[in-house]
Design a protein around this motif. Structure first.
Motif, mmCIF file in Angstrom:
data_model
loop_
_atom_site.group_PDB
_atom_site.id
_atom_site.type_symbol
_atom_site.label_atom_id
_atom_site.label_comp_id
_atom_site.label_asym_id
_atom_site.label_seq_id
_atom_site.Cartn_x
_atom_site.Cartn_y
_atom_site.Cartn_z
ATOM 1 N N ARG A 70 0.945 -1.387 0.007
ATOM 2 C CA ARG A 70 0.009 -0.020 -0.018
ATOM 3 C C ARG A 70 0.988 1.056 0.119
ATOM 4 N N ARG A 71 0.477 2.424 -0.512
ATOM 5 C CA ARG A 71 1.079 3.586 -0.671
ATOM 6 C C ARG A 71 0.382 4.749 0.010
ATOM 7 N N ILE A 72 -1.025 4.668 -0.217
ATOM 8 C CA ILE A 72 -1.724 5.856 0.308
ATOM 9 C C ILE A 72 -1.537 6.308 1.860
ATOM 10 N N PRO A 73 -1.688 5.270 2.731
ATOM 11 C CA PRO A 73 -1.635 5.569 4.133
ATOM 12 C C PRO A 73 -0.135 6.236 4.678
ATOM 13 N N PHE A 74 0.700 5.802 3.860
ATOM 14 C CA PHE A 74 2.024 6.499 4.118
ATOM 15 C C PHE A 74 2.146 7.801 3.598
ATOM 16 N N VAL A 75 1.563 8.158 2.340
ATOM 17 C CA VAL A 75 1.688 9.487 1.908
ATOM 18 C C VAL A 75 0.897 10.376 2.609
ATOM 19 N N VAL A 76 -0.206 9.862 2.948
ATOM 20 C CA VAL A 76 -1.165 10.766 3.913
ATOM 21 C C VAL A 76 -0.378 10.981 5.197
ATOM 22 N N GLY A 77 0.116 9.998 5.778
ATOM 23 C CA GLY A 77 0.925 10.150 7.089
ATOM 24 C C GLY A 77 2.035 11.063 6.811
ATOM 25 N N GLY A 78 2.679 10.992 5.898
ATOM 26 C CA GLY A 78 4.093 11.874 5.672
ATOM 27 C C GLY A 78 3.452 13.288 5.512
ATOM 28 N N ALA A 79 2.463 13.637 4.533
ATOM 29 C CA ALA A 79 1.951 15.111 4.679
ATOM 30 C C ALA A 79 1.532 15.487 5.869
ATOM 31 N N LEU A 80 0.615 14.811 6.708
ATOM 32 C CA LEU A 80 -0.029 15.287 7.625
ATOM 33 C C LEU A 80 1.199 15.713 9.061
#
Length: 396
Positions: A70-80
């Motif tokens: 998966r990619r999306i949870p980590f992209v979201v976490g990085g941005a937040l």
């Protein structure tokens, strides 16, 4: 849906680079507000600590993503995470807590998170169909566009105060987290252990070719981001707004030409764009260092941008060409490690050369690195791609 996904993912990549470059034109003012001295050394430290985090955590984010499938949870976490870190930086000034050492620590934390959002958003573009050169061209437009607009907009934001770029960055990263949440996750799960996923970089030694060019290209970007700021101020007496516009002469063509030149590498192969572009890129950098006036410097910066746009998407596409779908996160993480090292080298090395010698020596070294890498890696590149005109019309 591929086109719409490209647009949204490129927006995330754009935001991360845009926020990174917002602080550059007036970094001396921001450093002073955070309790440091408005010098090249303090500015170098503030910009470099973020890049150090990029180097240390880029491949880690990629390998974790490959392992999770998966990619999306980590992209979201990085941005937040980046949003929170930027707000904490602003709090140092607004609430009077901490000092410049605290600011450097928070800058490192911000870099730890935002490199995850940046690297994995590019990896999600790698996961799409449609041709690697075209997909990486879209990534290149976002990278170049973020850098191109970040410098001049940052210069304008500083007129509202030294914290304006920091607060704007926090808001934009929050927006990026929302955007990426609307994109389908096309990652393929890598069932190997995390250490084995990171080790895939060692099993594909040919990746050193695009990594080396990525290092050289980002070296130039980091060099102009810091040394260009001080050089244009000292040589031509420009204010942050004027410096931002001159930097934009590089970043705007660099951004706008990424997609067509990336698609070109799908048609004519990677070798010619990479080698010819790198050699010319280096020569153009040296030319900027000897430009006697603002108009001639601006012309040189445009040439640097055009030639950089020829190289960048082809090198990122070559990364995708060389690895399998389940190793893309780690591979792009590795590419961003070398890119961040290059950016860091451009800032630290450029600052050291300018302080110890002069600006001219710094420009010669920055351009020379690009030319030397092109010469040294050409034999390896020809072995990696035996047919220099090999094309990569993969996907839809």
């Amino acid at each position: 849906m591929t086109r719409a996904e490209r647009v949204r993912l490129s927006a995330v990549v754009f935001v991360v680079l845009f926020t990174q470059l917002l602080v550059y034109p007036g970094v001396d003012r921001l450093v002073a507000a955070l309790g440091g001295a408005p010098t090249i050394d303090a500015g170098t430290a503030f910009l470099s600590v973020q890049l150090l985090a990029f180097v240390l955590f880029s491949a880690v984010w990629g390998a974790i993503s490959d392992r999770a499938g998966r990619r999306i949870p980590f992209v979201v976490g990085g941005a937040l995470g980046g949003t929170v870190a930027y707000l904490a930086l602003a709090a140092i000034v607004l609430l009077g807590v901490g000092d410049f050492r605290t600011a450097l620590a928070l800058r490192f934390v911000e870099g730890t998170f935002t490199i995850g959002a940046f690297s994995l958003a590019i990896t999600m573009l790698m996961d799409l169909d449609g041709g690697h050169g075209k997909n990486m061209g879209v990534a290149g437009i976002a990278i170049g566009g973020g850098a191109a607009l970040g410098a001049p907009v940052g210069g304008q934001l500083y007129s509202f105060g030294p914290l304006a770029p920091i607060l704007a960055s926090a808001a934009l990263l929050l927006l990026a987290a929302g955007i990426v949440s609307t994109v389908p996750d096309r990652a393929r799960r890598d069932d190997r252990k995390l250490r084995e996923s990171i080790g895939s970089l060692r099993r594909t030694p040919t990746l050193i070719v695009p990594f080396a060019f990525g290092f050289a290209d980002r070296f130039a970007a980091g060099f102009f981001g810091l040394i260009g700021t001080f050089y244009f101020r000292d040589a031509f007496g420009l204010d942050p707004a004027g410096i931002g516009l001159l930097l934009a002469c590089f970043f705007v063509p660099f951004a706008l030409l990424q997609y067509p030149l990336g698609a070109l590498s799908d048609r004519i192969g990677r070798v010619v764009p990479i080698v010819a572009g790198s050699a010319g890129f280096g020569a153009a950098i040296v030319g900027v260092g000897v430009a006697p006036t603002v108009p001639t410097a601006a012309t040189g910066m445009v040439a640097v941008g055009v030639l950089g746009a020829l190289v960048a998407p082809a090198t990122m596409a070559l990364v995708t060409d060389l690895v399998g779908p389940m190793e893309r996160g780690a591979a792009m993480g590795g590419f961003n490690i070398f890119g961040s090292l290059g950016f860091l080298g451009g800032i630290v090395g450029g600052g050291w050369l300018a302080s110890r010698y002069d600006y001219f020596v710094a420009f010669v070294v920055a351009g020379g690195i690009e030319i030397v890498i092109a010469i040294l890696t050409l034999p390896v590149l020809l072995r990696v791609v035996p047919d220099p005109t090999a094309t990569f019309r993969t996907g839809k």
